[in-house]
Scaffold this motif. Structure first.
Motif, PDB file in Angstrom:
ATOM      1  N   THR A  27       1.128  -1.352  -0.108  1.00  0.00           N
ATOM      2  CA  THR A  27       0.015  -0.281  -0.430  1.00  0.00           C
ATOM      3  C   THR A  27       0.883   1.328  -0.108  1.00  0.00           C
ATOM      4  O   THR A  27       1.949   1.379   0.146  1.00  0.00           O
ATOM      5  CB  THR A  27      -1.033  -0.245   1.322  1.00  0.00           C
ATOM      6  OG1 THR A  27      -0.083  -0.035   2.312  1.00  0.00           O
ATOM      7  CG2 THR A  27      -1.567  -0.566   1.196  1.00  0.00           C
ATOM      8  N   GLU A  29      -0.117   3.828   1.479  1.00  0.00           N
ATOM      9  CA  GLU A  29       1.029   3.760   3.324  1.00  0.00           C
ATOM     10  C   GLU A  29       2.013   3.258   3.565  1.00  0.00           C
ATOM     11  O   GLU A  29       3.185   3.449   4.328  1.00  0.00           O
ATOM     12  CB  GLU A  29      -0.291   3.206   4.623  1.00  0.00           C
ATOM     13  CG  GLU A  29      -1.664   4.432   4.223  1.00  0.00           C
ATOM     14  CD  GLU A  29      -2.152   4.511   2.971  1.00  0.00           C
ATOM     15  OE1 GLU A  29      -2.070   3.244   2.023  1.00  0.00           O
ATOM     16  OE2 GLU A  29      -3.210   5.151   2.812  1.00  0.00           O
ATOM     17  N   GLU A  30       1.766   1.690   3.372  1.00  0.00           N
ATOM     18  CA  GLU A  30       3.256   1.094   3.412  1.00  0.00           C
ATOM     19  C   GLU A  30       4.740   1.712   3.206  1.00  0.00           C
ATOM     20  O   GLU A  30       5.990   1.499   3.818  1.00  0.00           O
ATOM     21  CB  GLU A  30       3.308  -0.298   3.191  1.00  0.00           C
ATOM     22  CG  GLU A  30       3.215  -1.233   3.441  1.00  0.00           C
ATOM     23  CD  GLU A  30       2.134  -2.765   3.517  1.00  0.00           C
ATOM     24  OE1 GLU A  30       2.065  -3.728   4.632  1.00  0.00           O
ATOM     25  OE2 GLU A  30       2.110  -2.810   2.616  1.00  0.00           O
ATOM     26  N   GLN A  32       4.879   4.753   2.688  1.00  0.00           N
ATOM     27  CA  GLN A  32       5.479   6.380   3.463  1.00  0.00           C
ATOM     28  C   GLN A  32       5.951   6.008   4.570  1.00  0.00           C
ATOM     29  O   GLN A  32       7.088   6.295   4.999  1.00  0.00           O
ATOM     30  CB  GLN A  32       4.500   7.260   3.097  1.00  0.00           C
ATOM     31  CG  GLN A  32       3.072   7.064   1.623  1.00  0.00           C
ATOM     32  CD  GLN A  32       2.211   7.881   2.276  1.00  0.00           C
ATOM     33  OE1 GLN A  32       1.368   7.442   3.178  1.00  0.00           O
ATOM     34  NE2 GLN A  32       1.554   8.932   1.431  1.00  0.00           N
ATOM     35  N   LYS A  74      -3.980   3.147  -4.746  1.00  0.00           N
ATOM     36  CA  LYS A  74      -3.750   2.912  -2.656  1.00  0.00           C
ATOM     37  C   LYS A  74      -2.583   2.130  -2.924  1.00  0.00           C
ATOM     38  O   LYS A  74      -2.382   1.747  -1.237  1.00  0.00           O
ATOM     39  CB  LYS A  74      -5.780   2.946  -2.635  1.00  0.00           C
ATOM     40  CG  LYS A  74      -5.717   4.074  -3.107  1.00  0.00           C
ATOM     41  CD  LYS A  74      -7.549   3.778  -2.532  1.00  0.00           C
ATOM     42  CE  LYS A  74      -8.070   5.351  -2.543  1.00  0.00           C
ATOM     43  NZ  LYS A  74      -9.922   5.005  -2.023  1.00  0.00           N
TER      44      LYS A  74
END
Length: 227
Positions: A27, A29-30, A32, A74
């Motif tokens: 993802t 988020e991962e 980042q 995403k």
């Protein structure tokens, strides 16, 4: 380990370090969250590479179905990641001068024989077109990969890569001609078994290795060699 590969290509073989929660989906988020650590290890922006993978995938929407999460930037399921890695690893061959050699050495034999890789096609002309489209000056690799790729290309244009001995006598960066021989050894067999074409050598770092995975994600390679 000394690596001859550009930073973006190195990350294509580091799935475990990207999918940090192990759920089979990388993802944003991962990317980042791990950006600082990955930059220290590989000198590349993980978020930028994440976007590169998304771009490569969306650019293939004429031959594969794009999951909505991928299109939205995403998340990238592992099957999609491995598919895009085929193109990105191809960029490791640096320039279009390699294309006739790749064809001559059997790099595209299995895709041409079985017709299972639409991006390569079924003729020598289509295979060469794919290769040139990727590696030509200003081609897909140049336009899509981060600026670190261009820096790597420029730094490796002036002849063989500097050979270095590791303290334990491990593998070293080999001249391009030697890497080429290692890379293409056994590739046709790997392609025939529908792998990504992963190869290994204890003499020199493997230089990958592509396009054997079916464009429909069947039988992905168990894992790229660490480079």
């Amino acid at each position: 380990m000394v690596s001859c590969a550009p930073p973006s290509v190195q990350l294509s073989g580091r799935w475990v370090e990207l999918d940090t929660d192990g759920d089979g989906n990388w993802t944003r988020e991962e990317a980042q969250a791990a950006a600082s650590e990955l930059y220290c290890k590989y000198h590349v922006n993980a978020v930028e590479v994440f976007d590169v993978f998304v771009t490569f995938l969306v650019n293939r929407e004429n031959i594969i179905w794009i999951h909505p999460a991928v299109r939205a930037g995403k998340g990238i399921p592992k099957s999609y990641f491995k598919y895009a890695a085929g193109d990105i690893i191809m960029c490791g061959y640096r320039n279009a001068d390699m294309c006739p050699n790749l064809l001559k050495r059997g790099f595209f034999d299995a895709p041409l024989k079985h017709g299972t890789v639409p991006r390569v096609g079924t003729t020598t002309s289509s295979a060469l077109k794919y290769c040139y489209d990727m590696l030509d000056e200003g081609g897909i690799c140049d336009r899509t990969l981060p600026s670190t790729y261009t820096v790597w290309k420029k730094s490796s244009e002036d002849g063989p890569v500097l050979r270095k001995r590791l303290p334990q006598g491990g593998p070293a960066c080999a001249p391009i001609s030697q890497r080429m021989r290692v890379a293409t050894r056994g590739v046709s067999h790997a392609m025939g078994t529908q792998l990504m074409g992963c190869t290994a050598s204890t003499a020199h770092p493997p230089y990958p290795f592509v396009l054997a995975q079916r464009d429909r994600f069947s039988s992905p390679c168990a894992g790229h060699p660490r480079i």
